[in-house]
Design an enzyme around this catalytic site. Sequence first.
Site, short mmCIF file in Angstrom:
data_model
loop_
_atom_site.label_atom_id
_atom_site.label_comp_id
_atom_site.label_asym_id
_atom_site.label_seq_id
_atom_site.Cartn_x
_atom_site.Cartn_y
_atom_site.Cartn_z
N ARG A 325 0.83 -1.21 0.00
CA ARG A 325 0.00 0.00 0.00
C ARG A 325 0.86 1.25 0.00
NH1 ARG A 325 -5.25 -2.00 3.67
NH2 ARG A 325 -6.13 -3.16 1.91
N TYR A 469 -6.15 -0.86 -6.96
CA TYR A 469 -5.57 -2.10 -6.43
C TYR A 469 -4.94 -1.94 -5.04
CZ TYR A 469 -1.18 -1.12 -9.22
OH TYR A 469 -0.07 -0.60 -9.79
N GLU A 470 -4.66 -3.07 -4.43
CA GLU A 470 -4.23 -3.12 -3.01
C GLU A 470 -5.28 -2.50 -2.09
OE1 GLU A 470 -1.87 -4.98 -2.43
OE2 GLU A 470 -1.02 -5.05 -4.45
N GLY A 471 -6.54 -2.70 -2.39
CA GLY A 471 -7.62 -2.11 -1.61
C GLY A 471 -8.00 -0.78 -2.22
N GLN A 476 -9.38 1.98 1.88
CA GLN A 476 -8.35 2.65 2.70
C GLN A 476 -9.00 3.58 3.71
OE1 GLN A 476 -5.22 1.63 2.23
NE2 GLN A 476 -5.94 0.41 0.49
#
Lengths: 626, 626
Positions: A325, A469-471, A476
């Site tokens: 992240r 991506y990555e949440g 977040q």
Amino acid sequence: MTAVRSGPPPLPVARLASEKAGTRDTGANAMQVYTPPLRDMRFVLHELHGSAELSTLKGLEEVTPDLIDAVLEEAGKFVTEVLAPLNQSGDLEGCTYENGVVRTPKGFKEAYKAFCEGGWNGIACDPQYGGQGLPASLNKLVEEMLCSGNLAFGICPGLTHGAYEALKNHASHELKDRFLPKMVDGVWSGSMCLTEPHCGTDLGLVRTKAEPQGDGSYKVTGNKIFISAGEHDMAENIIHLVLARLPDAPKGIKGISLFLVPKFLPREDGSVGPRNGVTCTGIEHKMGIHGSSTCQMSFDEATGWLVGEPHKGMRAMFSMMNSERLSVGTQGLGLGEAAYQAAVAYAKERLQGRSLSGAKHPDKPADPIIVHPDVRRTLMTMRAYNEGCRALAGWVARALDLMEHAEDAQERQRAEDFTALMTPIVKALFTDLGFEATSMGMQVYGGHGYIRDHGMEQYVRDARIAMIYEGTNGVQALDLVGRKLPAHMGRYLRSFFHPVLNYMDAKLDDENLGPLITPLSKAFGALQLATAHIAEKGLKDPEEAGAAATQYLRLFGMVALGYMWVRMAEVAFEKRVSNPDDAAFYEAKIATARFFMEKLLPDVAALWGSIKAGKASMMALDEAMF
Amino acid sequence: MTAVRSGPPPLPVARLASEKAGTRDTGANAMQVYTPPLRDMRFVLHELHGSAELSTLKGLEEVTPDLIDAVLEEAGKFVTEVLAPLNQSGDLEGCTYENGVVRTPKGFKEAYKAFCEGGWNGIACDPQYGGQGLPASLNKLVEEMLCSGNLAFGICPGLTHGAYEALKNHASHELKDRFLPKMVDGVWSGSMCLTEPHCGTDLGLVRTKAEPQGDGSYKVTGNKIFISAGEHDMAENIIHLVLARLPDAPKGIKGISLFLVPKFLPREDGSVGPRNGVTCTGIEHKMGIHGSSTCQMSFDEATGWLVGEPHKGMRAMFSMMNSERLSVGTQGLGLGEAAYQAAVAYAKERLQGRSLSGAKHPDKPADPIIVHPDVRRTLMTMRAYNEGCRALAGWVARALDLMEHAEDAQERQRAEDFTALMTPIVKALFTDLGFEATSMGMQVYGGHGYIRDHGMEQYVRDARIAMIYEGTNGVQALDLVGRKLPAHMGRYLRSFFHPVLNYMDAKLDDENLGPLITPLSKAFGALQLATAHIAEKGLKDPEEAGAAATQYLRLFGMVALGYMWVRMAEVAFEKRVSNPDDAAFYEAKIATARFFMEKLLPDVAALWGSIKAGKASMMALDEAMF
């Protein structure tokens, strides 16, 4: 000791790879311009965050400012000479898929080899596994350059590093000794297999199964999608970290375990052995990052090993995700910087119209468009965001170094609190701003930005994925308000609030800084009110916290950038006197700080105004009426 | 009388074309969903802006609400059955160029034929030239549907209409009689040749030359770029409107004349004759609108005729540009609507996580993501912008109809003032919000929005150009503060300020509307302050006006949308009682109005905060320091 850390610069290799790749001859218009912003990076690292202190930390004794500068310079050369020339051609050609094989664009394979041979893949990894053990403070800046020069290329080593973090923190000694050295030198790359067709954010729905084989290994079976670098031709082997369920797994997120599943099963001597039961069944056609493969992966009784404890896969995965992240945030910054530089170059060169205050270049048919206030506003906005984000990234990176290297446990804890708090902010804020910056860059170019030639539209397309991506950035924001704010009775929050409050108290009467502290203090007040709003309302009704989340994260991020800008201005006010030869640089810092406070920070008023209205009007509409 | 206006609906033709085009079989994933928002369109046209009054205008006597509804419905069918199915395949295939010939994607040619045969090309054109003479109020909604269904297709007829406007208002009777009928029925299309490699915004730099031939014709020579639909295979002939300089032209913008240059020189009988000296030398590779050709055009002693007076080309061109600017605004709205509908469909279908207020669908593995506040916030934001813009577009379209058809000269003048004022706002605000909406739609889809399949990333790519062409949004903002505000001592401004002030005065004590009037009134106060700031500071220093321009336009636009939302709420409060069968529709309007006022309108505080800081920090940095 390795090449980067002490030996001669890895330039010959880099140059060779560049020539081999031959991308300057592909016919693509190499119109993207990018110069590593080394002066600003040195400012952030040495002058703002005092890099000299790094060498007082255990394990970083050799990390002097001189070493840092040498590494930054070499990294910059590698990026501009090897990676950046492949950015547009890589976008144009993209990855191709045929019968389970993924080919990266022309030149990527050779560039990756040069990257690994130059020692770049392991610069922030533990020397125990062959890494260079350089601090995160330095590595984040190298990452930024990679992202500016060629994001699609940078994704693969970024994932390897994430997998390295997860294994290092959670895998058995045996697995670590067997896999990490090859991943640190980059001969083997990593991937992160979380998403399945029916689940992305909600990993509790994962269906992939792992059956124990009685010999300590497992057979992993299931389908994964959106796996970046899940298959490619740059590394000898690919080490997949796969979320799956054991037969006795509880339902939902508490029944997920993490497995290491290599593409090729390694032999005892470390060479790659037989192919494992994992295949790439296709790649996605995407808006951008064409040079990075996004794979559909099929696991069919693939042999794997458990990483960490059974059913605790999410904990292990979060080591990887937190690292990722922060790196994804850096992607936003990297593309924002590349877009800024390109926009500046175009704005100085493109002649159109006359300055509203009278012709600036009467000898030319028109003035360069940088004279127009709206173009200036756009460039200043990009600049203020980029430099602010770089400074904030530096602060977080310093915390990463303290987490790892500080001798005092309390200091390590404070650093960990701060990193936990800032990770969702860095990821979402930097990627939102990065996308906005690329779009602003396109606007400076006008029609010339919308066509392929200048490479600006690629930045816009590439930047957009980082918000997802990555949440997603919405996730977040929920992480921030739902996990980070309430954690340990607000302890994480204090790791930010206290230093900012103390600083504002100390500097309010400073002649130079006072005028900057006033708007910061007002914005900080809005952040305090918004925090109290979420704490109070959200305690009774979690939807109230969810309703405020995205705007709260942005508000928090703007205050954090504001604080960085005052801190940068403070350094600049001192240095313009003590270092008059570089006065222009410091004057620019001060001017940009003023711009941020006056023209951008007022956003917090709108954010707080919107947050305080609560969830009612947002949730009122019946679902059927959408 | 024509098919659309009174005859049977043009459905058979439309269906045939759809089958001929055969695009449902191309293998492209036809995943975009779009349903013409007819209920909301009827609300805007009939209930909000009182379409019944249209038939009291001279020349619009037959335009009853029933006729309007029939046309809207047929247009919706044509879009969903013929144009929308070609949108993704058109993007994938794109236009191709070979030896001066441009081919549009499969199916476009047949769809264009059906479009013209159905009478759609001339629905808003003068019956004198074969048009249907339908009001702009209706045409703007048809345009919106075209843009939602297939923007790349819609660009060509949009340009033909712009060229029609310029010729109708400025060309000689002879030229009009010779060219307009074919352009109205669409057999000949139009293009707008302004930009040259070295000049876009600054048309005073145009180098293309026109030499008089003594017979009333001219030889036009020069190179143009970025010419949308400059060459294609859908129409029998293409009528280029070209900016060029006469031999005796004064320097700069006052030496530009407008010429009509056809691709094929027409014979006396109206058939196409020999090829003229104009060729397409290439097309651009662009981020989006792949189904629309963006051409490099070379004029080599091409025969043309002067349109309007010598050296007054900009005046004539502005007829075209103003029409086009409103249409480009509609493009933003159209794509925002398409993205909203797709995002809603996905948010209702995608199961992920549980509602923060407890599981809403415990029978399913997870709740649909529309239960999550942040997804709601995103959808409500898109909805509030789209419906607000549609209402505002309706107000401006009504003014266009009054300009054209009102008998009272004062009323015509007021309508013209209002249109002049709102044109840059509609263009820039709608396209900014449209791009934001498509990006928000992608965020709802997560990773599934970034890949090609669902068609969401196409909306983002297609929407981005609208912020650039027909004058970048920065140029629109300068038009607003530099031309429209000061015009006739602020008379244009009064065409907006007076009705809004009167309305707020009248409704402040209304029990239902009061709570919405309060935030509107506050926002309007910020607009008044910002207007005074620009008037005062900008008078002394034009750069101050330029520095405020973009944010001022956004502020103005937000207030205009706020006013529309209160007006819509007023109608909804009445109708939910008088028309209880449709109460859910009206409740949704009221809920969305509240959302806009509470959650989005607070933006004006930030905008005014930033504007009032002035230009100083924006212009401080030395050019060399960028």
